[in-house]
Write an enzyme that holds these catalytic residues in place. Structure first.
Site, PDB file in Angstrom:
ATOM      1  N   SER A   1       5.523  -2.622  -1.419  1.00  0.00           N
ATOM      2  CA  SER A   1       5.668  -3.971  -1.964  1.00  0.00           C
ATOM      3  C   SER A   1       4.661  -4.911  -1.338  1.00  0.00           C
ATOM      4  O   SER A   1       4.184  -4.696  -0.233  1.00  0.00           O
ATOM      5  CB  SER A   1       7.071  -4.489  -1.684  1.00  0.00           C
ATOM      6  OG  SER A   1       7.211  -4.655  -0.285  1.00  0.00           O
ATOM      7  N   LYS A   2       4.373  -5.940  -2.115  1.00  0.00           N
ATOM      8  CA  LYS A   2       3.421  -6.967  -1.687  1.00  0.00           C
ATOM      9  C   LYS A   2       3.820  -7.598  -0.365  1.00  0.00           C
ATOM     10  O   LYS A   2       2.979  -8.029   0.393  1.00  0.00           O
ATOM     11  CB  LYS A   2       3.405  -8.076  -2.732  1.00  0.00           C
ATOM     12  CG  LYS A   2       2.404  -7.873  -3.828  1.00  0.00           C
ATOM     13  CD  LYS A   2       2.291  -9.153  -4.637  1.00  0.00           C
ATOM     14  CE  LYS A   2       1.974  -8.787  -6.069  1.00  0.00           C
ATOM     15  NZ  LYS A   2       2.278  -9.769  -7.033  1.00  0.00           N
ATOM     16  N   ARG A   3       5.121  -7.692  -0.146  1.00  0.00           N
ATOM     17  CA  ARG A   3       5.572  -8.388   1.052  1.00  0.00           C
ATOM     18  C   ARG A   3       5.182  -7.638   2.320  1.00  0.00           C
ATOM     19  O   ARG A   3       4.941  -8.223   3.349  1.00  0.00           O
ATOM     20  CB  ARG A   3       7.097  -8.578   1.007  1.00  0.00           C
ATOM     21  CG  ARG A   3       7.514  -9.868   0.354  1.00  0.00           C
ATOM     22  CD  ARG A   3       8.989 -10.131   0.491  1.00  0.00           C
ATOM     23  NE  ARG A   3       9.768  -9.006  -0.035  1.00  0.00           N
ATOM     24  CZ  ARG A   3      10.598  -8.278   0.691  1.00  0.00           C
ATOM     25  NH1 ARG A   3      10.793  -8.551   1.954  1.00  0.00           N
ATOM     26  NH2 ARG A   3      11.254  -7.282   0.149  1.00  0.00           N
ATOM     27  N   LYS A   4       5.140  -6.308   2.226  1.00  0.00           N
ATOM     28  CA  LYS A   4       4.892  -5.523   3.443  1.00  0.00           C
ATOM     29  C   LYS A   4       3.476  -4.962   3.530  1.00  0.00           C
ATOM     30  O   LYS A   4       3.017  -4.596   4.589  1.00  0.00           O
ATOM     31  CB  LYS A   4       5.908  -4.387   3.520  1.00  0.00           C
ATOM     32  CG  LYS A   4       7.318  -4.938   3.534  1.00  0.00           C
ATOM     33  CD  LYS A   4       8.327  -3.986   4.095  1.00  0.00           C
ATOM     34  CE  LYS A   4       9.638  -4.711   4.291  1.00  0.00           C
ATOM     35  NZ  LYS A   4      10.716  -4.150   3.534  1.00  0.00           N
ATOM     36  N   ASN A   5       2.809  -4.846   2.401  1.00  0.00           N
ATOM     37  CA  ASN A   5       1.458  -4.299   2.400  1.00  0.00           C
ATOM     38  C   ASN A   5       0.635  -5.026   1.350  1.00  0.00           C
ATOM     39  O   ASN A   5       1.179  -5.531   0.377  1.00  0.00           O
ATOM     40  CB  ASN A   5       1.488  -2.814   2.014  1.00  0.00           C
ATOM     41  CG  ASN A   5       1.741  -1.906   3.187  1.00  0.00           C
ATOM     42  OD1 ASN A   5       0.949  -1.841   4.117  1.00  0.00           O
ATOM     43  ND2 ASN A   5       2.853  -1.210   3.147  1.00  0.00           N
TER      44      ASN A   5
END
Ligand code: GLU
Length: 493
Positions: A253-257
């Site tokens: 996900s964008k939030r983590k990577n």
């Protein structure tokens, strides 16, 4: 003939997961001397944009994943158009065929009725499914109502109880009974076909032999097989790739990577290294090698070596692979390498110093450290700028227990030692001699390594992180090195 495809929806920037799916399709095609097709699924008009499509197309080329057929090529191929928005007439023809053969039917149920039906089913703990209200309408009547302008979706007739079995080339045998599916909607109207329908028409008419795509599509596969059956068409092979996961095993996900390919390229990951890394997210080479050229990958790529489980996106590994590529490219051809770095260093390093910059890049003390191209200007800039002022706590790092007296002593001795020798700026053969001079002082002064070598390093660089002190001396040159030691001495209170 092996024919595979990548069929992204242009609803976002070129995603790292799409790049991996494209790569696996590409490798499978090349390994089997087949054809790699690139088409675009832009039926979702609200979310699809030409800008996203262009980003995906240019990303594919930048990554070295040029298709053999389809979008982005001058000679697109004979199965076009390759953009779904340009294929409406094709879909319409096949939709009509299904309706005329009573394999699909018009459904006039209103949203309100369907919502109510679903609510009732849920209340009874039943899986929500279409109750077949419009399934038995007279097709001629329905056709008339539609011709008169009444709104109707098109549903496929799903057999009451029929096993849908497919042998997934990665996950093995998968069976779903059609009783678990309902008469699902394949088009909102003759002009508005939906994904499961369009993908089947495209794969069939483009003679796709193998559908290799993300595991998130596995639940669509039985539906698609039912559509093939409705037409009496043969079904392609399927292979569903494991999802890419964040390190905590959640879905990437964008939030983590970062998830867009452009972000990685902008940060200085090399396309070749990114490909190499992505190949290993869910696949391994039979020889266990972790740095593989594209040719190695093509030679060794088979679907039976694709993992079933989720594939973790390990950023540390990407950095490592990228570092290996950087080292090798520097060793192979510094001029070619420098060409790729040039846009990143422009404006940051003096253009007149190109020769020295290349020499520095080739020094193993630098080349061995770079994980991303963007680190290169960062690492070299301090050599071409006046020394930044730094805090006394940095040069007298508390953990080394450096008093002002010790510091003064060390810097004075270092100056004397350097004054007694000569070296040409950039002559790395002098590094061992310079290193010996400094380490020799440790015993001579009866101090610890950190008490001597740390302040020298800070005095020369002004930074917390820097190359080792002999490398600093080599590339600063004698005059600048002495100047910086003097500056450090002048700061002692
Ligand atoms: N358009 C779909 C996606 O971007 C791909 C569908 C498929 O490969 O069948 O996920």
């Amino acid at each position: 003939m092996i024919r595979v495809r990548i069929a992204p929806s242009p609803t976002g920037l070129f995603h790292i997961g799409t790049a991996r799916t494209a790569l696996y399709n590409y490798l499978f095609a090349k390994h089997n001397k087949g054809v790699f097709v690139y088409r675009v699924e832009d039926t979702d008009k609200e979310r699809s944009t030409k800008a996203y499509e262009d980003n995906i197309t240019s990303g594919m080329f930048k990554m070295g994943l040029a298709p053999d057929e389809g979008i982005g090529l001058d000679e697109k191929g004979k199965f076009g158009p390759y953009r779904q928005s340009e294929r409406t007439e094709i879909y319409k023809k096949y939709l009509k065929e299904l309706v005329e053969n009573d394999k699909a039917y018009y459904c006039f149920c209103t949203k309100e009725r369907l919502d109510k039906m679903r609510e009732e089913q849920t209340a009874k703990k039943l899986a929500p499914r279409y109750d077949g209200t419009c399934a038995d309408l007279d097709p001629k009547e329905s056709a008339k109502r539609v011709a008169a302008g009444e709104k109707a979706v098109i549903r496929i007739r799903v057999p009451k109880s029929e096993d849908v079995v497919f042998e997934d080339l990665i996950r093995g045998k998968t069976t779903v009974n059609s009783r678990e599916l309902d008469d699902f909607v394949i088009a909102k109207s003759l002009e508005e076909p939906l994904y499961n329908f369009t993908v089947v028409i495209d794969d069939h008419t483009m003679e796709i032999s193998h559908v290799i795509r993300g595991e998130d599509h596995i639940s669509n596969t039985p539906k698609q097989i039912l559509i093939y059956r409705a037409f009496g068409w043969s079904v392609p092979e399927f292979a569903h790739l494991p999802l890419i996961l964040n390190e905590d095993k959640s879905k990437l996900s964008k939030r983590k990577n970062k998830v867009s390919v452009d972000d990685y390229l902008a940060e200085g990951y090399l396309p070749e290294a990114l490909l190499n890394f992505l190949a290993l997210v869910g696949w391994s080479s039979p020889d266990g090698k972790e740095t593989l050229s594209l040719d190695d990958m093509i030679k060794n790529f088979t679907l039976d070596r694709v993992h079933k489980g989720g594939a973790v996106f390990d950023l540390k590994k990407l950095e490592w692979v990228n570092g290996e590529y950087i080292k090798k490219m520097i060793a192979d051809d510094i001029d070619a390498f420098y060409k790729r770095v040039k846009p990143l260093v422009e404006g940051k390093l003096p253009a007149t110093e190109e020769k020295m910059i290349k020499r520095m890049i080739q020094d193993p003390d630098f080349s061995g450290r770079f994980k991303r191209l963007s680190e290169i200007p960062e690492a070299l800039m301090p050599f071409f700028q006046p020394i930044p002022d730094y805090a006394n706590e940095l040069i007298m790092l508390p953990k080394f227990n450096i008093t002002p007296e010790v510091l003064k002593n060390v810097l004075t001795k270092a100056k004397e030692a350097l004054e007694s020798v000569d070296w040409g700026k950039g002559d790395s053969s002098k590094a061992p001699m310079l290193s010996e001079k400094m380490t020799g002082m440790v015993a001579e002064l009866g101090l610890k390594n950190g008490q001597v070598l740390w302040p020298i390093r800070v005095a020369l660089s002004g930074l917390e992180k820097s190359p080792n002190f002999s490398t600093l001396m080599v590339y600063l040159g004698k005059e600048e090195s002495l100047k910086r030691l003097d500056f450090a001495l002048s700061k002692i209170k």
